[in-house]
Design an enzyme around this catalytic site. Structure first.
Site, PDB file in Angstrom:
ATOM      1  N   GLY A   1       0.453  -0.910   0.158  1.00 48.12           N
ATOM      2  CA  GLY A   1      -0.053  -0.779  -0.047  1.00 48.12           C
ATOM      3  C   GLY A   1       0.394   1.707  -0.413  1.00 48.12           C
TER       4      GLY A   1
ATOM      5  N   SER B   1      -1.135  -3.590  -6.472  1.00 51.45           N
ATOM      6  CA  SER B   1      -1.165  -5.272  -7.507  1.00 51.45           C
ATOM      7  C   SER B   1      -1.877  -6.521  -6.882  1.00 51.45           C
ATOM      8  CB  SER B   1       0.317  -5.384  -7.958  1.00 51.45           C
ATOM      9  OG  SER B   1       0.754  -4.459  -8.822  1.00 51.45           O
TER      10      SER B   1
ATOM     11  N   GLU C   1      12.980  -4.686  -4.623  1.00 52.14           N
ATOM     12  CA  GLU C   1      11.707  -4.075  -5.633  1.00 52.14           C
ATOM     13  C   GLU C   1      12.800  -3.509  -6.821  1.00 52.14           C
ATOM     14  OE1 GLU C   1       7.550  -2.145  -6.867  1.00 52.14           O
ATOM     15  OE2 GLU C   1       8.545  -1.821  -4.827  1.00 52.14           O
TER      16      GLU C   1
END
Length: 382
Positions: free
Chosen positions: A133, A167, A251
């Site tokens: 989030g 996602s 990431e």
């Protein structure tokens, strides 16, 4: 550290141990994928919880993590081998991908022990999935401008606000949410905190968003007086910005940032005319780019393994990887000019899917503008 030293990505040497991992895992993967439907395109958004559990049961998730949390304490470059093989095979990895890639490491670094023991071993087993989030409506790519707030109440916090482009939010068990816990502070980067949010909590609404290729992997998530217990605060209150920038390093650094288009690349090589000089030049350049990106990404894995700070390097590699991936569908059109439609042969289907999907490559994991701003600041240019 000297600026020049902070962006040097030194080559990572391939070892016999890594090649043995590749051999063993490739054999496992061939068997594990045999019963699944054929993958129409090699992009890591395929979702299959059964496959994720098979990976976890066989010990292929969280292999760099401590054994007490379900890991195998293996080097980062062995995990890199596993990721490469998964992506090259077009395996349906998105169920566990975010949890294993960044949420597990985030919790092991900053989470309290009870939270680590409750969640991290289940990620390693491939049975617990996360969404992230971060982005919010009307905030664009400016993460520091988020407005979702958490207010302190007895025994916990109450969150109100919304996240968007999240996602797998409709499928995840938990969210790692960045919210504002101290409003009105002078620095926009201060007063932010991270929480683990159970996606079944009362007051949480998930609204799927349909994308250009007809999938609903993204969602808007609305918080309406969502209660989160104190034990689900990640790290310390107010440390959210420092934590999330560390999380984004995980990431942005992996091979998923340049291997999303690899199936289309393989199709291009299969269709190339060996006697056509233009094909040799353009495809040779693309293969060289892919090789360089792989070397840089492996170098970053080595930096993480050695405890170095790769944040500036990951911004550079992620930006370069997105440029490469977005260029592959353009190259397909340049060389072959095929009509885009979902019912053609494998090459046409792959080209059609990637042409529609590639627009997101420069957005996910940080927009191109944000990444270049981080790079400029890291180099002392702003």
């Amino acid at each position: 550290m000297d600026i020049a030293q902070s962006i040097i990505i030194r080559p990572a040497t391939s070892t016999p141990e890594q090649e043995e991992v590749r051999r063993v895992f490739r054999s496992f993967l061939q068997e594990a994928l045999a019963s699944l439907p054929p993958r129409k395109v090699n992009c890591w958004n395929g979702y299959n919880p059964e496959f994720s559990r098979k990976l976890g049961e066989a010990g292929w998730l969280g292999i760099t993590w401590p054994k007490e949390y379900g890991g195998r304490e293996r080097p980062q470059l062995e995990r890199f081998v596993v990721l490469e093989e998964l992506l090259a095979a077009g395996a349906p990895v998105s169920a566990h991908w975010i949890a294993e890639r960044q949420c597990g490491p985030l919790l092991m670094r900053y989470g309290n022990e009870a939270l680590r023991k409750q969640i991290v071993p289940r990620i390693a087993k491939g049975e617990l999935y996360f969404c992230i989030g971060l982005s919010e409506p009307d905030c664009g790519s400016d993460l520091a401008s988020i407005r979702t707030r958490a207010e302190k109440v007895p025994d916990g916090w109450v969150i109100n606000g919304a996240k968007v482009w999240t996602s797998n939010a409709a499928r995840a068990h938990f969210m790692s949410a960045l919210v504002r816990t101290t409003p009105g502070v002078e620095s926009r980067h201060a007063g932010l905190s991270q929480f683990v949010v159970d996606m079944k909590t009362e007051g949480l609404t998930v609204r799927p968003i349909r994308n250009m290729v007809g999938q609903s992997d993204f969602a808007e998530v609305v918080f309406d007086n969502v209660f989160v217990p104190d034990s689900h605060l990640i790290g310390n209150e107010g440390d959210g910005w420092r934590q999330v920038t560390t999380e984004l390093t995980f990431e942005r650094s992996g091979p998923d940032r340049y291997l999303s288009s690899t199936q289309l690349m393989a199709e291009l090589l299969d269709h190339a005319d060996a006697g056509e000089k233009h094909h040799a030049i353009e495809l040779g350049r693309a293969v060289a780019e892919l090789s360089n990106l792989r070397a840089m990404s492996r170098g970053i894995a080595n930096m993480i393994n050695n405890g170095d700070d790769p944040r500036l390097a990951t911004s550079i590699v992620k930006d370069a990887g997105a440029l490469h991936e977005q260029r592959i569908p353009e190259l397909a059109h340049l060389l072959f000019g095929a009509e885009l439609r979902p019912d053609g042969d494998r090459f046409i289907r792959t080209q059609s899917f990637m042409t529609q999907h590639a627009i997101c490559f420069s957005i996910r994991g940080g927009t191109r503008e944000i990444l270049r701003g981080i790079t400029a600041k890291g180099l002392g240019l702003r």
